[in-house]
Enzyme design. Structure first.
Site, PDB file in Angstrom:
ATOM      1  N   GLY A   1       0.782  -1.402   0.074  1.00  0.00           N
ATOM      2  CA  GLY A   1       0.088   0.112  -0.128  1.00  0.00           C
ATOM      3  C   GLY A   1       0.915   1.232   0.177  1.00  0.00           C
TER       4      GLY A   1
ATOM      5  N   ARG B   1      13.785   9.840  -2.658  1.00  0.00           N
ATOM      6  CA  ARG B   1      14.791  11.012  -2.549  1.00  0.00           C
ATOM      7  C   ARG B   1      15.708  10.980  -1.820  1.00  0.00           C
ATOM      8  NH1 ARG B   1      14.972  16.222  -0.069  1.00  0.00           N
ATOM      9  NH2 ARG B   1      15.536  17.827  -1.380  1.00  0.00           N
TER      10      ARG B   1
ATOM     11  N   ARG C   1       0.795  -5.462  -6.360  1.00  0.00           N
ATOM     12  CA  ARG C   1       0.753  -6.599  -5.598  1.00  0.00           C
ATOM     13  C   ARG C   1       1.326  -7.619  -6.700  1.00  0.00           C
ATOM     14  NH1 ARG C   1      -0.283  -4.980  -0.255  1.00  0.00           N
ATOM     15  NH2 ARG C   1      -2.154  -3.558  -0.280  1.00  0.00           N
TER      16      ARG C   1
ATOM     17  N   ASP D   1       4.688  -4.693   6.159  1.00  0.00           N
ATOM     18  CA  ASP D   1       5.072  -5.903   6.513  1.00  0.00           C
ATOM     19  C   ASP D   1       5.173  -6.978   5.795  1.00  0.00           C
ATOM     20  OD1 ASP D   1       2.254  -5.839   6.192  1.00  0.00           O
ATOM     21  OD2 ASP D   1       1.877  -7.181   8.132  1.00  0.00           O
TER      22      ASP D   1
ATOM     23  N   THR E   1       4.295   2.447   5.714  1.00  0.00           N
ATOM     24  CA  THR E   1       2.764   2.128   6.002  1.00  0.00           C
ATOM     25  C   THR E   1       1.978   3.252   6.626  1.00  0.00           C
ATOM     26  OG1 THR E   1       1.288   0.399   6.738  1.00  0.00           O
ATOM     27  CG2 THR E   1       3.384   0.231   7.868  1.00  0.00           C
TER      28      THR E   1
ATOM     29  N   ASP F   1      -0.401   2.183   8.551  1.00  0.00           N
ATOM     30  CA  ASP F   1      -0.994   1.707   9.831  1.00  0.00           C
ATOM     31  C   ASP F   1      -0.049   1.888  11.202  1.00  0.00           C
ATOM     32  OD1 ASP F   1      -3.224   0.933   8.336  1.00  0.00           O
ATOM     33  OD2 ASP F   1      -2.276  -1.000   7.635  1.00  0.00           O
TER      34      ASP F   1
ATOM     35  N   ASP G   1       2.113  -0.070  12.215  1.00  0.00           N
ATOM     36  CA  ASP G   1       2.040  -1.425  12.953  1.00  0.00           C
ATOM     37  C   ASP G   1       3.356  -2.218  12.873  1.00  0.00           C
ATOM     38  OD1 ASP G   1       2.021  -1.844  10.187  1.00  0.00           O
ATOM     39  OD2 ASP G   1       0.177  -3.296  10.180  1.00  0.00           O
TER      40      ASP G   1
ATOM     41  N   ARG H   1      -6.776  -2.492   9.501  1.00  0.00           N
ATOM     42  CA  ARG H   1      -7.068  -3.939   9.425  1.00  0.00           C
ATOM     43  C   ARG H   1      -6.782  -4.630  10.606  1.00  0.00           C
ATOM     44  NH1 ARG H   1      -4.768  -5.886   4.329  1.00  0.00           N
ATOM     45  NH2 ARG H   1      -2.885  -6.385   5.731  1.00  0.00           N
TER      46      ARG H   1
ATOM     47  N   ILE I   1      -9.291   7.814   1.089  1.00  0.00           N
ATOM     48  CA  ILE I   1      -8.647   9.078   1.119  1.00  0.00           C
ATOM     49  C   ILE I   1      -7.568   9.270   2.106  1.00  0.00           C
ATOM     50  CG2 ILE I   1     -10.167   9.615   3.085  1.00  0.00           C
ATOM     51  CD1 ILE I   1     -10.736  12.360   1.782  1.00  0.00           C
ATOM     52  N   GLN I   2      -7.477   8.320   3.192  1.00  0.00           N
ATOM     53  CA  GLN I   2      -6.514   8.322   4.037  1.00  0.00           C
ATOM     54  C   GLN I   2      -5.058   8.076   3.721  1.00  0.00           C
ATOM     55  OE1 GLN I   2      -8.036   6.464   7.853  1.00  0.00           O
ATOM     56  NE2 GLN I   2      -9.372   5.969   6.253  1.00  0.00           N
TER      57      GLN I   2
END
Length: 326
Positions: free
Chosen positions: A13, A23, A74, A105, A128, A130, A132, A174, A258-259
């Site tokens: 993602g 950069r 993917r 991950d 990411t 998330d 996480d 998720r 949108i995030q």
């Protein structure tokens, strides 16, 4: 090992700040006299040999752009030993000595397999939204995603207030509740529902009814998409089954992708720049099979296998603070 030619790629993602990381990696490598190759479309492009030469000029004016100029994709083929073998062959044919992998991950897990099976030197950067990944206090893209979600919640609050409505706002997450928890505190949510905590439907109903009926006010409930009840729509369905909620105007707002987009915040640009440069420095110093992270404002190297096999814990004190402040 001597490194002369570094490959840089983004995978999984997209996250705001990935371009800043690209950069920094490119310019740090060029400053050391190294050649840099961009790998388009992550592992899929690696298998296909979709490579492009990069220099200082090629990464000009990308710092402020969201997404990733190298694209992402993917790759089911890379999940197989044969696919990883083809990727290693393509890297060898292109003379690429080492890789800087920017992703989450799954990306770092794939990079670990590539390194283990084919001896490719890889250093990862945590990219990411998330937040996480074990081994870093914050991941590239998290701060931007958080601020995007928070801005949306502030706007939803205006409508909720105007109509005395209950809004269930679903944010990304998720498997983890980092975005939801921070949004809950920053947005003044009355409840935050996250995957790390079992959702007590009875307690939720009691809390919302107390707020909505006795105080005649609006309420915001932030729900991580990975909540075990199935997200905001399933929470709404559970509430609708109770006749007590017939008189409460309940709406669902799923913020969704949108995030992921938008110009990265200053915090993400600085973090990504530090990590991109640190990844190249780690390779030059002979490190590989590690992820660069920032812990207590210091660069830290963590074995990539630990990054995706160990769970990063949320701050449960923040969850208690949410209940206290609401």
């Amino acid at each position: 090992m001597d490194i002369h030619r570094i490959g840089v790629f983004t995978s999984g993602g997209d996250a705001p700040g990935m371009n800043a990381c690209i950069r920094a990696a490119v310019r740090r490598a060029v400053a050391e006299g190294l050649e840099v190759v961009g790998i388009r479309r992550g592992f899929a492009g690696m298998i296909e040999g979709d490579f492009v030469e990069m220099d200082r000029q090629s990464v000009s004016n990308i710092l402020q752009i969201g997404g990733t100029i190298l694209k992402s994709a993917r790759s089911d083929a890379f999940r197989t030993p044969e696919g990883r073998a083809e990727a290693a062959t393509q890297l060898g044919m292109a003379g690429i000595d080492a890789l800087v992998a920017i992703g989450g991950d799954g990306s770092l897990q794939g990079s670990t397999h590539l390194a283990t099976e084919h001896g490719v030197a890889v250093v990862g950067c945590p990219g990411t939204i998330d937040n996480d990944l074990f081994g870093t206090d914050e991941t590239i893209g998290f701060d931007t995603a958080l601020n995007t979600a928070l801005e949306s919640i502030d706007k939803i609050r205006d409508t909720a207030d105007a109509h005395d409505r209950l809004f269930l706002v679903e944010v990304m997450g998720r498997d983890t509740g980092f975005i939801a928890l921070a949004c809950g505190i920053g947005g003044g949510a009355e409840l935050v529902l996250i995957p790390e905590m079992l959702t007590d439907v009875g307690a939720i109903k009691e809390r919302i009814l107390s707020l909505m009926t006795s105080q005649s006010r609006s309420s915001i409930v932030v729900v991580a998409e990975g909540d075990e009840l199935g997200g905001a729509h399933m929470i709404r369905q559970a509430l609708a089954e109770d006749p007590a909620f017939d008189r409460i105007d309940t709406r669902v707002s799923v913020l969704g992708h949108i995030q992921r987009g938008g110009s990265p915040t200053a915090r993400d640009r600085v973090l990504a720049s530090r990590l991109g440069a640190a990844a190249v420095e780690a390779l030059i110093e002979g490190h590989h099979g590690v992820m660069v992270g920032v812990v207590n404002n210091d660069i830290k190297l963590t074995p990539m296998r630990h990054v995706w096999s160990r769970k990063k814990e949320i701050d449960y004190d923040l969850l208690q603070l949410t209940a206290l402040l609401s």
